[in-house]
Write an enzyme that holds these catalytic residues in place. Structure first.
Site, short mmCIF file in Angstrom:
data_model
loop_
_atom_site.label_atom_id
_atom_site.label_comp_id
_atom_site.label_asym_id
_atom_site.label_seq_id
_atom_site.Cartn_x
_atom_site.Cartn_y
_atom_site.Cartn_z
N LYS A 140 -4.62 9.52 8.35
CA LYS A 140 -3.29 10.23 6.90
C LYS A 140 -4.08 10.19 6.05
O LYS A 140 -3.97 10.61 4.34
CB LYS A 140 -2.64 9.54 7.28
CG LYS A 140 -1.33 9.44 5.86
CD LYS A 140 -0.06 8.77 5.23
CE LYS A 140 -0.63 7.02 5.61
NZ LYS A 140 -0.31 6.20 5.92
N THR A 155 0.81 -0.78 0.13
CA THR A 155 0.13 0.25 -0.03
C THR A 155 0.76 1.31 0.34
O THR A 155 1.41 1.72 0.95
CB THR A 155 -0.85 0.16 1.26
OG1 THR A 155 -1.73 -0.97 1.14
CG2 THR A 155 -1.90 1.43 1.83
N LYS A 198 -7.79 2.73 -3.20
CA LYS A 198 -8.33 2.61 -1.70
C LYS A 198 -8.41 3.76 -0.86
O LYS A 198 -9.17 3.84 0.61
CB LYS A 198 -6.76 2.26 -1.23
CG LYS A 198 -6.06 0.31 -1.73
CD LYS A 198 -5.60 -0.13 -0.36
CE LYS A 198 -5.98 -0.24 1.04
NZ LYS A 198 -5.11 -0.32 1.84
#
Lengths: 291, 291, 291, 291
Positions: free
Chosen positions: A238, A95, A170
């Site tokens: 974040k 990721t 995502k």
């Protein structure tokens, strides 16, 4: 089918074991070598360096902890870049942000290699049972070539177009999830302070139109102030920041996500950054004697 | 078991038919009499007035369109109040505000009657198939006495304590639902404007931790700009306003619900009050040439 | 006192003229030379390159259009860096981000030079009349040495500590201003839609505790839909984004600024990025037939 | 000119003294009689009841503590209503909600009397020095007839149209003020946490486009955590709620005011309802160890 596999952390180990169990020949590499022992015991070969793995295998998969590690394994000495070439494919399932992904993509393709970013949704258990969701983007031919591996690793894989789109998907999903968690937290506190039993609220929600695994899974723990970190609040915040930045670039105004983001920041300011993101509940709770 | 039934609108007709099918003896009343024909054909008796139904039955259930109708059936001439007495129970399943519910409760109990508010979650189809969720509050003994009827009408019933709690529970659930719808809408627009296929987003969401019937049911329609009104936006906004007012009374700060409420108000200002609340998507969409 | 002056845009020309009028000897440079004519007519000397100006003057002031120009004048061939040295001072009064400022600072000081960032608040007219507000940070000794020049250029100057603080102060002020503009816009629309005359609101505000030059100056124009760009909306939104990012780094939750930022983004999505930031009023106005 | 004056609280005493000093003949009434002593010493007459004052005077002014007191003085035995009649005027300068104002207006006018609502902006000191701002609405002829008194009491008076508009104007102004206070608070915390001196921020703000008496007056106290109640936070929050409700009725979406309102609610939940509304600063401050 033979694949290389770089990175044997929690996810990588589960995924490579899964490939072995399903008849794949796997050559693994990990920065700290002893972590290879278990997969070797199940039939994996070991490569001394990322370059060696790539040299040996037509397709190499990597799943690393963060953007720095993802870059290092490609660009450092004995890295992927030294052996990648026309006819070979590299699939990064870490990721990372879209920028990191693009940087790796450019380097790989400039050497003639094929590149796919393929971050996954799902954690340890889905990795062990091949129930991940794979968000792939980049080289379509490589995506198809990797189909048999993806079928083993995931319950479903998506091809989302150009490089960066996997990372973006995502972010969008996590942004929605973060807002939903805030909505849920506000509802739990409102129920309790309004004289209802919040456990009843969990039961009523679970019978209705927005019943979902997250409410079901995290709700009871939240009512016990149990925020064992599955996904740390600071990482959720974040991701919301990055999603809002994506909105900024595209002139999309998202007032609910922005409010949720500020609540997560409030969570960080309360010292909750390292516990589960469901701890945003604490920002909604009553703090002192109301007036 | 014999029950009275006041109100044969969409919900009331489906529910009384359901009771008949399951062996209950039912005496019905409706303001416009011809609506009784179908249930009479299936075996129901008819009462001329609410008072007559209450006189005949130990337990009378009502489900009416709004607070005004709910009050009228109780307080008007030939209303429930004229025959309610010690030993008789009255169950109002209409969706009304806590104040209306309290007013009815006080009147019924001052005559010695038993009262239960029991708003339901679920629409026509669950009413026909006995799959409603029943949010009851008030007289516990009456709740238990009505158990056989609730078992037929709903897949699950809750007893939530004092009068007003049924109404409050609906508000909390609808508030969460409204915020979730906003989060979903922001994500759909961000996906599209960020270069992703929003249909892929629907598929990815449906495989993850916040997969839920509402995303699955409304998502594809929203992507076609189809906002056929299941639950009008202005009603959703009203419920968010009432939930925020409940928070205000209890000093609960709910920034995400407040942002969602303003988005629904923006929807009203754009002329979308009468279409489905999923039309809040339109408030997020690009309006003109961005800069 | 003799000073160098780099950049003769709207601000630079007004400021250098002001210095000349007040008895300073000024050596100017501008990328397009003809813009020097007017100041030369008032007694300025001309340097062929930034390096030449620095060579000649103990203190050189620059005010350039953006970070790229600010960097170019220092790092390019014949730039400031070629002649800066121990005993010479360089003062950049451009509005740049903290990162740009730090980069310039490091380069100048590594050559032994002294550096001050000193962005200003105020536009053309205050520049002509010496009514700027100067937000200086960096080398304290240079700040004091430049005192006579700052006294001419501004009505007030601040020394704010380490490099980056000048830029940060501008961001904080602009963030507050952006939220205040939103509050004002919401009030104007609420007044009008609530049946009040918004001109009366302007008058009442101007007599009360939050009376301020911005309401007085921009209010009447806003009521005429006049958004002549003094400070473009997209720049205001950029400053809010940067201020929110500063808050993110320091775990400061700012829900009102976040809501204001989303409103400015909505403004951009409506095609209002290039007009004055007061056009955020348009995002609050009624769009269609309300419901 | 002769006027009646009902209510000698802090505001009423200062205002009636002011009228006396400026040559008006004044007949006062107050619920607790001894409070009349000082104004009587300065030449006022005393009425035993509100009715008696109205009987004696062509115009009667009232300024009472809250809606309940404002209603009581009109509707109770010996109240204004008993003597109001054609040719007499009644001016209520209390701060009440539009509904209360309408109720009083209807009663007075149904008796043939003239009615003006005229809430003021300004506190004790402006009341003593005749520097109030008067927000009048209702009977235009009475507004003009009362002109000499308004000229003494206020620095400026407005006639805002129909009954309710005076109350609405106060709500709109207070809503803007509440959002501005939040913007200011966020800026103060951001400055401090970002490494700036917040006192510098106060100075910079006071030289710029949004310089205003509130920042100047409350800022230094806020930096000392001094929230001595000039305007209690819970009253500010109530006004924001009412302003948002006015927006709701008119389909005006106000995301910044909504975020500010939630911050004030958070203030209430932290036990800050009774201190000054500037204490909303505490909701922005760092709570624990950030992460």
């Amino acid at each position: 089918m033979e694949v290389g596999f770089l990175g044997l952390g929690i996810m990588g180990k589960a995924m490579s074991m899964n490939l072995l169990k399903n008849g794949f020949k796997v050559t693994v590499w990990n920065r700290t070598l002893y972590k290879c022992d278990e997969v070797v015991a199940h039939g994996a070969s070991v490569g001394e360096t990322p370059a060696e793995v790539v040299k040996k295998c037509k397709i190499t998969i990597a799943i690393l902890s963060d953007p720095a590690a993802a870059l290092s394994v490609v660009f450092d000495k004995d890295g992927v870049l030294e052996q990648i070439c026309n006819g070979k494919g590299y699939i990064d399932m870490s990721t990372v942000d879209p920028q990191t992904s693009c940087k790796i993509s450019e380097a790989i393709t400039s050497k003639g290699g094929h590149f796919l970013e393929a971050p996954v949704s799902g954690s340890k258990q889905p990795a062990e049972t091949g129930q991940l969701v794979i968000l792939a983007a980049g080289d379509k031919a490589l995506y198809e070539e990797a189909g048999p591996a993806f079928n083993v690793l995931g319950k479903k894989s998506f091809f989302l177009g150009q490089i960066g789109n996997g990372a973006k998907m995502k972010l969008v999903v996590n942004m929605i999830m973060g807002s939903v968690m805030n909505a849920f937290s506000e509802g739990l506190v409102l129920a309790e302070r309004g004289g209802l039993n919040p456990h009843d609220l969990l039961d009523v929600l679970d019978l209705g139109g927005i019943a979902n695994p997250m409410f079901r899974g995290k709700g009871p723990a939240m009512l016990r102030d149990d925020y064992s970190p599955a996904f740390p609040l600071k990482h959720q915040q974040k991701d919301m920041r990055l999603a809002l930045a994506l909105g900024d670039q595209n002139a999309v105004s998202m007032p609910v996500a922005a409010a949720a983001n500020e609540a997560f920041k409030k969570g960080r300011s309360m010292g909750l950054g390292d516990v589960d993101f469901s701890a945003v509940l604490e920002t909604v709770k009553l703090l002192k004697h109301p007036s």
